[in-house]
Scaffold this motif. Structure first.
Motif, PDB file in Angstrom:
ATOM      1  N   ASP A  19     -30.715  14.962  -4.691  1.00  8.32           N
ATOM      2  CA  ASP A  19     -29.468  14.224  -4.891  1.00  8.32           C
ATOM      3  C   ASP A  19     -29.478  12.855  -4.214  1.00  8.32           C
ATOM      4  N   VAL A  20     -30.602  12.520  -3.577  1.00  2.03           N
ATOM      5  CA  VAL A  20     -30.673  11.259  -2.818  1.00  2.03           C
ATOM      6  C   VAL A  20     -31.411  10.209  -3.635  1.00  2.03           C
ATOM      7  N   THR A  21     -30.773   9.060  -3.823  1.00  2.00           N
ATOM      8  CA  THR A  21     -31.400   7.937  -4.514  1.00  2.00           C
ATOM      9  C   THR A  21     -32.061   7.038  -3.474  1.00  2.00           C
ATOM     10  N   VAL A  22     -33.384   6.863  -3.584  1.00  2.00           N
ATOM     11  CA  VAL A  22     -34.122   6.079  -2.593  1.00  2.00           C
ATOM     12  C   VAL A  22     -34.517   4.702  -3.120  1.00  2.00           C
ATOM     13  N   LEU A  23     -34.506   4.522  -4.449  1.00  3.23           N
ATOM     14  CA  LEU A  23     -34.731   3.204  -5.044  1.00  3.23           C
ATOM     15  C   LEU A  23     -33.661   2.958  -6.097  1.00  3.23           C
ATOM     16  N   HIS A  24     -33.018   1.794  -6.003  1.00  2.22           N
ATOM     17  CA  HIS A  24     -31.927   1.455  -6.908  1.00  2.22           C
ATOM     18  C   HIS A  24     -32.334   0.283  -7.798  1.00  2.22           C
ATOM     19  N   GLU A  25     -32.859   0.557  -8.984  1.00  3.32           N
ATOM     20  CA  GLU A  25     -33.135  -0.468  -9.994  1.00  3.32           C
ATOM     21  C   GLU A  25     -33.828  -1.689  -9.391  1.00  3.32           C
ATOM     22  N   VAL A  26     -34.975  -1.455  -8.794  1.00  3.23           N
ATOM     23  CA  VAL A  26     -35.753  -2.506  -8.130  1.00  3.23           C
ATOM     24  C   VAL A  26     -36.500  -3.339  -9.171  1.00  3.23           C
ATOM     25  N   ASP A  27     -36.395  -4.671  -9.044  1.00  2.55           N
ATOM     26  CA  ASP A  27     -37.050  -5.599  -9.973  1.00  2.55           C
ATOM     27  C   ASP A  27     -37.826  -6.659  -9.195  1.00  2.55           C
ATOM     28  N   PHE A  28     -39.078  -6.883  -9.568  1.00  2.00           N
ATOM     29  CA  PHE A  28     -39.831  -8.026  -9.042  1.00  2.00           C
ATOM     30  C   PHE A  28     -41.105  -8.205  -9.857  1.00  2.00           C
ATOM     31  N   THR A  29     -41.655  -9.411  -9.800  1.00  2.00           N
ATOM     32  CA  THR A  29     -42.928  -9.726 -10.435  1.00  2.00           C
ATOM     33  C   THR A  29     -43.842 -10.352  -9.396  1.00  2.00           C
ATOM     34  N   ILE A  30     -45.061  -9.840  -9.303  1.00  2.00           N
ATOM     35  CA  ILE A  30     -46.064 -10.379  -8.381  1.00  2.00           C
ATOM     36  C   ILE A  30     -47.056 -11.194  -9.201  1.00  2.00           C
ATOM     37  N   ARG A  31     -47.235 -12.429  -8.828  1.00  3.91           N
ATOM     38  CA  ARG A  31     -48.083 -13.321  -9.608  1.00  3.91           C
ATOM     39  C   ARG A  31     -49.559 -13.028  -9.390  1.00  3.91           C
ATOM     40  N   ASP A  32     -50.337 -13.430 -10.352  1.00  8.41           N
ATOM     41  CA  ASP A  32     -51.783 -13.293 -10.296  1.00  8.41           C
ATOM     42  C   ASP A  32     -52.336 -13.914  -9.008  1.00  8.41           C
ATOM     43  N   GLY A  33     -53.045 -13.122  -8.207  1.00  8.09           N
ATOM     44  CA  GLY A  33     -53.675 -13.612  -6.987  1.00  8.09           C
ATOM     45  C   GLY A  33     -52.748 -13.771  -5.803  1.00  8.09           C
ATOM     46  N   GLU A  34     -51.511 -13.346  -5.918  1.00 11.02           N
ATOM     47  CA  GLU A  34     -50.517 -13.546  -4.860  1.00 11.02           C
ATOM     48  C   GLU A  34     -50.607 -12.455  -3.787  1.00 11.02           C
ATOM     49  N   PHE A  35     -50.307 -12.845  -2.555  1.00 10.79           N
ATOM     50  CA  PHE A  35     -50.141 -11.898  -1.450  1.00 10.79           C
ATOM     51  C   PHE A  35     -48.643 -11.659  -1.304  1.00 10.79           C
ATOM     52  N   PHE A  36     -48.199 -10.496  -1.757  1.00  9.48           N
ATOM     53  CA  PHE A  36     -46.773 -10.180  -1.868  1.00  9.48           C
ATOM     54  C   PHE A  36     -46.452  -9.036  -0.918  1.00  9.48           C
ATOM     55  N   THR A  37     -45.461  -9.234  -0.059  1.00  5.64           N
ATOM     56  CA  THR A  37     -45.140  -8.241   0.968  1.00  5.64           C
ATOM     57  C   THR A  37     -43.783  -7.610   0.733  1.00  5.64           C
ATOM     58  N   LEU A  38     -43.739  -6.280   0.829  1.00  5.55           N
ATOM     59  CA  LEU A  38     -42.491  -5.523   0.855  1.00  5.55           C
ATOM     60  C   LEU A  38     -42.147  -5.293   2.319  1.00  5.55           C
ATOM     61  N   LEU A  39     -41.043  -5.880   2.764  1.00  7.11           N
ATOM     62  CA  LEU A  39     -40.663  -5.866   4.179  1.00  7.11           C
ATOM     63  C   LEU A  39     -39.316  -5.196   4.357  1.00  7.11           C
ATOM     64  N   GLY A  40     -39.234  -4.351   5.376  1.00  2.00           N
ATOM     65  CA  GLY A  40     -37.949  -3.739   5.675  1.00  2.00           C
ATOM     66  C   GLY A  40     -38.095  -2.648   6.714  1.00  2.00           C
ATOM     67  N   PRO A  41     -36.971  -2.140   7.211  1.00  2.00           N
ATOM     68  CA  PRO A  41     -37.012  -1.087   8.234  1.00  2.00           C
ATOM     69  C   PRO A  41     -37.468   0.238   7.640  1.00  2.00           C
ATOM     70  N   SER A  42     -37.767   1.180   8.503  1.00  2.00           N
ATOM     71  CA  SER A  42     -38.158   2.521   8.050  1.00  2.00           C
ATOM     72  C   SER A  42     -37.059   3.111   7.174  1.00  2.00           C
ATOM     73  N   GLY A  43     -37.472   3.724   6.065  1.00  2.00           N
ATOM     74  CA  GLY A  43     -36.517   4.356   5.173  1.00  2.00           C
ATOM     75  C   GLY A  43     -35.887   3.440   4.155  1.00  2.00           C
ATOM     76  N   CYS A  44     -36.361   2.187   4.064  1.00  2.00           N
ATOM     77  CA  CYS A  44     -35.734   1.234   3.141  1.00  2.00           C
ATOM     78  C   CYS A  44     -36.246   1.374   1.714  1.00  2.00           C
ATOM     79  N   GLY A  45     -37.365   2.101   1.520  1.00  2.00           N
ATOM     80  CA  GLY A  45     -37.900   2.291   0.177  1.00  2.00           C
ATOM     81  C   GLY A  45     -39.165   1.509  -0.125  1.00  2.00           C
TER      82      GLY A  45
END
Length: 354
Positions: free
Chosen positions: A15-41
């Protein structure tokens, strides 16, 4: 290397939603970071890209290949995705030599003996460990184990590299060295990279762009400078770097300036922004953008504590019923002082930080 596109990614555990309609595009050759506190998804998002978690909904594509499409009922298994992944624990097989650890994913892909030898030699050369091919993991330092894990992820020429907090087990000094080395290697290889961390300094130092997450949602995506200089929400400003939040009410506006009467002390400050008279707002200002001067200038404060941290001094000041952090090159500040900042040095948010 291909782009990575994530659209309307949705994930539930019971019953727990851990990701809410997440959208992003990572470009070719890019260093892309997902940053956030513990439990953020952030790790769940990475695992969905890797195929280690099956999303409840949404799509994931890499280049022209669809990995996930919940509507079309498409889900490619991890081995069908040709992605390289490095885990926080490194996950090296302790009973195998370095070379044997690298050989395993090639064996799974049915590479020839000659191809294996060449790929293993090339991968170890890239991470500077060619001379340690015959050692076992327990004979390596933490930094060397981390490089072996990275070499194993690169040995089969993956289309995208996924890194789940790979530096967190290193001590502070080694972690700094590893950051510089990892960034240089990624730039040299030009491989599209998705990096997960809760370490804001790490994210700022390594990334081309950062996605700040909280409660399974994307709060802001931008360059390190954009994330630090112009955070889109108080939550971003609070998580990335240190920030003082001063609540108050707009008294008046003129041109681009907003005059805010602070709740903590009753004084009025001038901030660049957009707001209406009577509106409840939050003024956010970084400690290094505050200036401490003599009494009678700016906001009346009292020095509470001071600490020398090498390149500067850090102070806690009492401003009315609130404590404010200040960073200063001066080490002689005591007693009653005045606190000032330029209107453009602060950020204005339309509601107080909860």
């Amino acid at each position: 290397m291909p782009d990575v596109r994530v659209s309307q990614l949705y994930k539930t555990f019971g019953d727990v939603t851990v990701l809410h309609e997440v959208d992003f595009t990572i470009r070719d050759g890019e260093f892309f970071t997902l940053l956030g506190p513990s439990g953020c998804g952030k790790s769940t998002t990475l695992n969905c890209i890797a195929g280690l978690e099956k999303p409840t909904g949404g799509t994931i594509t890499v280049g022209d290949t669809t990995f996930v499409d919940s509507t079309a009922k498409i889900f490619r298994t991890p081995e069908e995705r040709n992605l390289g992944m490095v885990f926080q624990s490194y996950a090296l097989w302790p009973h195998m030599t370095v070379a044997a650890n690298l050989a395993m994913p090639l064996t799974i892909r049915k590479a020839s003996k000659k191809d294996k030898q060449q790929r293993i030699a090339d991968a170890l050369d890239k991470v500077g460990l060619a001379h340690l091919a015959d050692r076992y993991p327990h004979q390596l330092s933490g930094g060397q184990q981390q490089r072996v894990a990275l070499a194993r992820a690169l040995v089969y020429s993956p289309s995208v590299l996924l890194l789940d907090e790979p530096l967190s087990n290193l001590d502070a000094k080694l972690r700094e060295q590893a950051r510089a080395w990892l960034k240089a290697l990624q730039a040299e290889l030009g491989i599209t990279t998705v990096y997960v961390t809760h370490d804001q300094d790490e994210a700022l130092a390594l990334s081309d762009r950062i996605a700040v997450m909280a409660d399974g949602r994307m709060l802001q995506i931008g360059t390190p400078k954009e994330i630090y200089e112009t955070p889109a929400a108080p939550e971003v400003a609070a998580f990335v770097g240190r920030c003082n939040f001063l609540h108050g009410q707009v008294e008046k506006t003129d041109d681009d300036h907003v005059h805010v009467r602070l709740d903590a002390c009753g004084e009025v400050v001038e901030v660049t922004g957009d707001a209406q008279p009577g509106q409840q707002v939050t003024v956010a200002v970084r400690p290094e953008r505050l200036t401490v001067g003599p009494t009678g200038t700016g906001l009346p404060c009292e020095i509470v504590t001071s600490a020398y941290v090498g390149s500067h001094h850090e102070y806690h000041l009492r401003l009315g019923d609130q404590t404010v952090q200040v960073q200063s090159p001066r080490g002689d500040l005591t007693g009653a002082v005045g606190l000032t900042f330029a209107p453009e040095a602060a950020l204005l948010y339309p509601r107080p930080l909860s």
